[in-house]
Design a protein around this motif. Structure first.
Motif, short mmCIF file in Angstrom:
data_model
loop_
_atom_site.label_atom_id
_atom_site.label_comp_id
_atom_site.label_asym_id
_atom_site.label_seq_id
_atom_site.Cartn_x
_atom_site.Cartn_y
_atom_site.Cartn_z
N MET A 1 -9.04 32.11 39.03
CA MET A 1 -8.16 33.29 39.59
C MET A 1 -7.58 33.97 38.41
N PRO A 2 -7.66 35.25 38.25
CA PRO A 2 -7.24 36.10 37.15
C PRO A 2 -5.68 35.91 37.53
N GLN A 3 -4.86 35.98 36.34
CA GLN A 3 -3.54 36.10 36.35
C GLN A 3 -3.23 37.66 36.79
N THR A 4 -1.89 37.66 37.87
CA THR A 4 -1.74 38.95 38.40
C THR A 4 -0.64 39.64 37.26
N TYR A 5 -0.49 40.92 37.43
CA TYR A 5 0.48 41.53 36.57
C TYR A 5 1.80 40.70 36.45
N GLN A 6 2.40 40.45 37.91
CA GLN A 6 3.40 39.88 37.89
C GLN A 6 3.92 38.47 37.14
N GLU A 7 2.59 37.90 37.44
CA GLU A 7 2.64 36.43 36.60
C GLU A 7 2.76 36.82 35.06
N TRP A 8 1.78 37.52 34.68
CA TRP A 8 1.81 37.77 33.19
C TRP A 8 3.23 38.40 32.73
N ARG A 9 3.86 39.27 33.61
CA ARG A 9 5.00 39.73 33.09
C ARG A 9 6.08 38.75 32.91
N LEU A 10 6.07 37.82 33.99
CA LEU A 10 6.96 36.77 33.93
C LEU A 10 6.69 35.68 32.65
N ALA A 11 5.42 35.71 32.31
CA ALA A 11 5.18 34.69 31.16
C ALA A 11 5.61 35.46 29.95
N GLN A 12 5.33 36.68 29.91
CA GLN A 12 5.68 37.41 28.60
C GLN A 12 7.14 37.66 28.46
N PHE A 13 7.92 38.08 29.35
CA PHE A 13 9.14 38.62 29.30
C PHE A 13 10.26 37.60 30.00
N LEU A 14 9.75 36.77 30.64
CA LEU A 14 10.66 35.74 31.12
C LEU A 14 11.64 36.28 32.13
N SER A 15 11.13 37.22 32.94
CA SER A 15 11.80 37.91 33.84
C SER A 15 11.06 38.84 34.61
N SER A 16 11.14 38.75 36.11
CA SER A 16 10.37 39.46 36.83
C SER A 16 10.84 40.94 36.95
N ARG B 1 4.58 42.25 22.67
CA ARG B 1 5.57 42.27 21.65
C ARG B 1 5.01 42.31 20.13
N ASP B 2 3.85 42.47 20.09
CA ASP B 2 3.18 42.83 18.64
C ASP B 2 2.34 43.97 18.82
N GLY B 3 2.90 44.96 17.97
CA GLY B 3 2.23 46.20 17.93
C GLY B 3 1.08 45.86 16.85
N THR B 4 0.62 44.92 16.41
CA THR B 4 -0.46 44.86 15.65
C THR B 4 -1.60 44.20 16.29
N ASP B 5 -1.42 43.71 17.68
CA ASP B 5 -2.50 42.88 18.31
C ASP B 5 -2.98 44.29 19.34
N CYS B 6 -4.19 44.44 19.22
CA CYS B 6 -4.71 45.52 19.82
C CYS B 6 -6.12 45.29 20.34
N TRP B 7 -6.36 45.99 21.49
CA TRP B 7 -7.67 46.03 21.92
C TRP B 7 -8.33 47.48 21.84
N SER B 8 -9.53 47.48 21.32
CA SER B 8 -10.14 49.04 21.46
C SER B 8 -11.61 48.97 21.08
N LEU B 9 -12.27 50.11 21.34
CA LEU B 9 -13.80 50.13 21.21
C LEU B 9 -13.79 50.55 19.71
N GLY B 10 -14.66 50.11 19.23
CA GLY B 10 -15.18 50.31 17.67
C GLY B 10 -16.66 51.40 17.89
N LEU B 11 -16.97 51.96 16.98
CA LEU B 11 -17.86 52.64 16.97
C LEU B 11 -18.34 52.57 15.26
N ASP B 12 -19.54 52.10 15.16
CA ASP B 12 -20.04 51.65 13.91
C ASP B 12 -21.37 52.11 13.61
#
Length: 124
Positions: free
Chosen positions: A1-16, A45-56
């Protein structure tokens, strides 16, 4: 089961209820909202961790690529004018979750001129 936004939020920020955990917040100031960071499984919390499309450019033409996302549907949309978007008719643009260890690579058919691409990501 995918992690819900609320579960992710609690894991990332230790607060809902913290303001930095709001879906529209951008605590790392990378221009991506928390909702996008949750969808793409990046660190809010890491501005260098990103997902993007690549065009090569390759010897055989151009390719659109992206990091696979398990339990996420990624569809590539295309436009000729940046206003009207539709699903790209590539046979591998099926919206199925991809193995994060293997990038998805879709070759652009020669002869496509002035095409723009963007991703639509949804939880599965």
């Amino acid at each position: 089961m995918p992690q819900t936004y609320q579960e992710w939020r609690l894991a990332q920020f230790l607060s809902s209820s913290s303001p930095e955990g709001e879906p529209g917040a951008d605590p790392d100031k990378d221009g991506k909202t928390n909702e996008f960071e949750w969808l793409t499984k990046t660190d809010p919390r890491d501005g260098t961790d990103c997902w993007s499309l690549g065009l090569d450019s390759t010897p055989s033409g151009m390719e659109v690529s992206y990091e696979g996302l398990s339990d996420r549907s990624v569809r590539i949309l295309q436009s000729g004018d940046l206003q009207n978007w539709s699903p790209w008719g590539h046979p591998d643009n099926d919206g199925l979750p991809r193995n994060p260890a293997l990038p998805a690579v879709l070759t652009i058919t020669p002869g496509l001129h002035r095409q723009y691409f963007r991703a639509e990501i949804e939880p599965r």
